[in-house]
Design a protein around this motif. Structure first.
Motif, mmCIF file in Angstrom:
data_model
loop_
_atom_site.group_PDB
_atom_site.id
_atom_site.type_symbol
_atom_site.label_atom_id
_atom_site.label_comp_id
_atom_site.label_asym_id
_atom_site.label_seq_id
_atom_site.Cartn_x
_atom_site.Cartn_y
_atom_site.Cartn_z
ATOM 1 N N PRO A 433 -19.268 -30.293 2.204
ATOM 2 C CA PRO A 433 -18.776 -29.722 3.307
ATOM 3 C C PRO A 433 -19.227 -30.434 5.311
ATOM 4 N N LEU A 434 -18.486 -29.636 5.675
ATOM 5 C CA LEU A 434 -18.445 -30.032 7.377
ATOM 6 C C LEU A 434 -18.862 -28.794 8.359
ATOM 7 N N THR A 435 -19.555 -29.248 9.255
ATOM 8 C CA THR A 435 -20.000 -28.234 9.978
ATOM 9 C C THR A 435 -18.968 -27.459 11.568
ATOM 10 N N ASP A 436 -18.906 -26.506 11.135
ATOM 11 C CA ASP A 436 -17.701 -25.615 11.845
ATOM 12 C C ASP A 436 -16.973 -26.649 13.605
ATOM 13 N N LYS A 440 -13.438 -28.261 13.656
ATOM 14 C CA LYS A 440 -12.989 -27.460 14.613
ATOM 15 C C LYS A 440 -12.016 -29.535 15.795
ATOM 16 N N TYR A 441 -13.592 -30.071 15.047
ATOM 17 C CA TYR A 441 -13.007 -31.121 16.299
ATOM 18 C C TYR A 441 -11.863 -32.300 15.395
ATOM 19 N N LEU A 442 -12.168 -32.437 14.070
ATOM 20 C CA LEU A 442 -11.325 -33.354 13.607
ATOM 21 C C LEU A 442 -9.469 -32.579 13.488
ATOM 22 N N LYS A 443 -10.159 -31.182 14.145
ATOM 23 C CA LYS A 443 -8.604 -30.181 13.912
ATOM 24 C C LYS A 443 -7.824 -30.853 15.183
ATOM 25 N N GLN A 444 -8.669 -30.819 15.982
ATOM 26 C CA GLN A 444 -8.166 -30.954 17.505
ATOM 27 C C GLN A 444 -7.461 -32.278 16.646
ATOM 28 N N GLN A 445 -7.978 -33.255 16.773
ATOM 29 C CA GLN A 445 -7.571 -34.727 17.371
ATOM 30 C C GLN A 445 -6.458 -35.046 15.640
ATOM 31 N N GLY A 446 -5.880 -33.891 14.848
ATOM 32 C CA GLY A 446 -4.320 -33.903 13.934
ATOM 33 C C GLY A 446 -5.449 -34.922 13.430
ATOM 34 N N ILE A 448 -7.426 -33.592 10.112
ATOM 35 C CA ILE A 448 -7.170 -32.789 8.627
ATOM 36 C C ILE A 448 -6.363 -31.572 9.282
ATOM 37 N N GLU A 449 -6.427 -30.921 8.072
ATOM 38 C CA GLU A 449 -5.349 -29.790 7.823
ATOM 39 C C GLU A 449 -6.236 -28.802 6.754
ATOM 40 N N GLY A 450 -6.161 -27.396 6.647
ATOM 41 C CA GLY A 450 -6.858 -26.138 5.230
ATOM 42 C C GLY A 450 -7.904 -26.018 6.067
ATOM 43 N N ARG A 451 -8.032 -24.707 5.406
ATOM 44 C CA ARG A 451 -9.234 -24.182 5.819
ATOM 45 C C ARG A 451 -10.663 -24.386 5.024
ATOM 46 N N PRO A 453 -13.849 -23.171 2.884
ATOM 47 C CA PRO A 453 -14.261 -25.173 2.459
ATOM 48 C C PRO A 453 -13.432 -25.956 2.040
ATOM 49 N N ASN A 454 -11.949 -25.079 1.674
ATOM 50 C CA ASN A 454 -11.054 -26.617 1.211
ATOM 51 C C ASN A 454 -10.422 -27.473 2.543
ATOM 52 N N PHE A 455 -10.761 -28.077 3.335
ATOM 53 C CA PHE A 455 -10.366 -29.128 4.042
ATOM 54 C C PHE A 455 -10.021 -30.205 3.552
ATOM 55 N N HIS A 456 -8.823 -30.526 3.864
ATOM 56 C CA HIS A 456 -7.573 -32.013 3.312
ATOM 57 C C HIS A 456 -7.747 -32.829 4.552
ATOM 58 N N ILE A 457 -7.104 -34.452 4.110
ATOM 59 C CA ILE A 457 -7.231 -35.166 5.401
ATOM 60 C C ILE A 457 -5.884 -34.565 5.643
ATOM 61 N N SER A 458 -5.286 -34.550 6.955
ATOM 62 C CA SER A 458 -3.648 -34.825 7.359
ATOM 63 C C SER A 458 -2.544 -35.425 6.633
ATOM 64 N N ALA A 459 -1.700 -35.339 6.429
ATOM 65 C CA ALA A 459 -1.042 -36.430 5.804
ATOM 66 C C ALA A 459 -0.082 -36.454 6.824
ATOM 67 N N ARG A 460 0.128 -35.826 7.728
ATOM 68 C CA ARG A 460 0.805 -36.446 8.724
ATOM 69 C C ARG A 460 0.471 -37.546 9.391
ATOM 70 N N VAL A 461 1.813 -38.022 10.279
ATOM 71 C CA VAL A 461 1.184 -39.434 10.958
ATOM 72 C C VAL A 461 1.134 -38.684 12.235
ATOM 73 N N ALA A 462 -0.298 -38.671 13.132
ATOM 74 C CA ALA A 462 -1.309 -38.631 14.636
ATOM 75 C C ALA A 462 0.233 -39.409 15.236
ATOM 76 N N ARG A 463 0.457 -38.346 16.568
ATOM 77 C CA ARG A 463 1.526 -38.393 17.489
ATOM 78 C C ARG A 463 1.197 -39.725 18.041
ATOM 79 N N HIS A 464 0.115 -40.120 17.972
ATOM 80 C CA HIS A 464 0.341 -41.668 19.257
ATOM 81 C C HIS A 464 -0.037 -43.018 18.011
ATOM 82 N N SER A 465 0.404 -42.890 16.873
ATOM 83 C CA SER A 465 0.427 -43.911 16.203
ATOM 84 C C SER A 465 1.697 -44.846 15.887
ATOM 85 N N ASP A 466 1.962 -46.137 15.575
ATOM 86 C CA ASP A 466 3.047 -46.604 16.333
ATOM 87 C C ASP A 466 4.181 -46.053 15.383
#
Length: 549
Positions: A433-436, A440-446, A448-451, A453-466
């Motif tokens: 589990p994560l605290t709220d 929120k912090y991980l979502k702001q960084q892009g 993780i995704e999901g709601r 308690p079912n969060f999952h690591i985002s498969a999307r590439v972060a905007r600042h990756s090469d």
């Protein structure tokens, strides 16, 4: 820990005392005063024999919630950990900082670790304590009470009266000499001229020629282990299959200096195949870095509470995990404290033993071994070490494989992620589990995704990756990787339906393929495995080929 439940517990308590403090802090709070309360609450928790103390913002003295807007951004709130550490003894800081969105308003819970045994905690060079609800200087008697804890009885330094050097193993002494020379290269010329008695005194294994429990533990003959009673010098290695059933085991005893290497070589440490050429990963690595195996095992030897009469266990699971455990509480209090302080501990349970292990090149004194284990796993894109500190036992589990490809991708694409960020991502991939605020912090960084308690690591590439990361996302992984996933699935569950394999692979295939193309690719992968003689159909299911088993 559930912050909401903890808040309710504290609000229902008898109010403020030496280890619980409520502050309104509706909009701001004086940083220096916050530091003084940290020192006071930490010292009082130690004196009361507790593991932690609590400071709450957004609550009146009467335990009425009023809410706080103190450091409303989570990153600003978490930065307090470093700000506090910069001004406290031994860089001690918060175990964690939690926020709870109470119906009346936001509440902040600061979890403060007890001062380590033998080390009163100062803020800007001054020691603080509590007298009921009042904040003030820690009196001299209380400072000395804490300091005296460091002069506690040391089991490992006790003399084995009646034991002689004849109780020690000659091969172990020879190896000890060699390791001592490696640790102290300037003395290498002198060491050869020392007799055994001189060497053992110099290496801090004996005291004035008298054999200690440390000498028996590290260098003693197996039949000499009775000198340690009720302590045990046993290390048990166990091999378990994927169902947790025991397949093999072996016990090791004195001399532990030799047994550590025997246990190390007993661990199979198979090769793990990463995705092949054209990806961010090497082709093949050992499942477990040798440093991690030795560090975890030697830490268990150094910090075990031998008076409890237990043993060290090393459990190797066929699904790619190593689990080390030993009896005894975790003296630093929390792994997070060790990671953030990255400094030597002020107190060791077995000081004489740890000094001897340093001299024999088994452990180091710089205090960064645990942090280095985390960094090694990070660089390999593997899950971080997982500690379980419970029931007077320390257990650490090392995973030697990727368990979430998206986690591995994130570490590869974003090499500048902080260790704190990676520790949070590691919680997500392990379904913890994560605290709220953490979510929120991980979502702001892009990340993780999901709601909940079912969060999952985002498969999307972060905007600042090469561009290379974007290429990997579009290209996907090579066919060998997908084939390996299919085979691992079938080996684990016996058979697999096409729908099972679709669920396994569809979200891992390249984004440039549409759904029809992805289904066609999976069909080709199954046909290729069949042609290679690795799998075969069983009705509408697939199973491993009998000729390949």
């Amino acid at each position: 820990m559930n912050p909401e439940y903890k808040l309710q517990q504290l609000l229902k308590s008898f109010g403020e005392n030496e280890v619980v403090e409520f502050k309104e802090a509706r909009h701001s709070y004086d940083f220096k005063k916050l530091g003084k309360y940290f020192s006071a609450l930490s010292n009082e928790a130690n004196l009361k024999g507790l593991n932690k103390a609590w400071l709450l913002f957004g609550v009146k003295d009467s335990r009425k919630v009023v809410g706080t807007r103190f450091r409303i951004q989570m990153k600003d709130l978490l930065s307090l950990k470093k700000e506090i550490a910069d001004k406290t003894t031994n860089r001690l800081t918060f175990v964690d900082i939690y926020t709870v969105e109470h119906p009346i308003g936001r509440v902040i819970l600061f979890e403060i670790p007890a001062a380590p045994q033998g080390l009163p905690i100062a803020w800007e060079g001054h020691y603080y304590g509590r007298d009921g609800e009042s904040l003030g200087p820690l009196n001299l008697e209380e400072i000395e009470r804490i300091r005296a804890q460091n002069r506690a009885y040391d089991w490992s330094a006790e003399i084995c009266h009646g034991a002689t050097v004849n109780e020690l193993n000659e091969d172990a002494i020879t190896l000890a000499r060699r390791e001592y020379a490696t640790k102290h290269p300037k003395l290498s010329g002198e060491i050869e001229s020392w007799d055994n008695a001189t060497f053992l005194n110099k290496a801090k294994l004996t005291i004035n020629g008298q054999v200690t429990r440390t000498a028996i533990l590290l260098l003693g003959k197996p039949e000499s282990s009775h000198w340690l009673n009720p302590g045990s010098a046993t290390i048990t290695w166990i091999l378990k299959d994927r169902d947790g059933l025991e397949r093999d085991y072996e016990h090791f005893s004195c001399p532990l200096l030799l047994s550590v290497e025997q246990v190390f070589h007993k661990i199979r440490n198979l090769k793990y195949r990463y995705m092949a050429e054209g990806t961010l990963f090497p082709e093949e690595v050992d499942q477990f870095d040798p440093f991690i195996i030795r560090e975890a095992l030697n830490n268990a030897i150094a910090h075990q509470d031998y008076e409890l009469g237990g043993k060290i266990s090393v459990v190797e699971f066929e699904d790619g995990r190593l689990c080390f455990s030993n009896p005894g509480s975790f003296i630093p209090g929390s792994v997070e404290h060790v990671i953030h302080s990255d400094a030597p501990e002020s107190r060791y349970r077995n000081r004489f033993l740890t000094d001897a292990m340093v001299n024999l090149n088994m452990i180091d004194t710089i205090g960064s071994g645990i942090r280095k284990m985390f960094v090694i796993q990070k660089k390999r894109f593997f899950p971080l070490p997982e500690y379980l500190l419970d029931k007077c036992r320390v257990q650490v589990t090392i995973t030697g494989r990727v368990i979430d490809v998206n986690y591995a991708r994130k570490l590869a694409e974003l090499p500048d992620l902080t260790l704190d960020d990676i520790m949070l991502l590691d919680r997500v991939q392990k379904r913890k589990p994560l605290t709220d605020e953490q979510a929120k912090y991980l979502k702001q960084q892009g990340l993780i995704e999901g709601r909940k308690p079912n969060f999952h690591i985002s498969a999307r590439v972060a905007r600042h990756s090469d561009e290379r990361a974007q290429y990997i996302r579009n290209r996907g992984f090579d066919d060998q990787h997908y084939k390996q996933l299919i085979c691992e699935y079938i080996e684990r569950f016996g058979t697999a339906k096409r729908a099972d394999i679709n669920r396994l692979l569809l979200d891992k295939l390249p984004d440039v393929l549409d759904e029809k193309q992805k289904n066609h690719k999976i069909k080709n992968l199954l046909q290729a495995l069949k042609n290679e003689g690795l799998i075969e159909p069983k009705g509408k299911d697939w199973q491993m080929s009998k000729s390949n088993s």
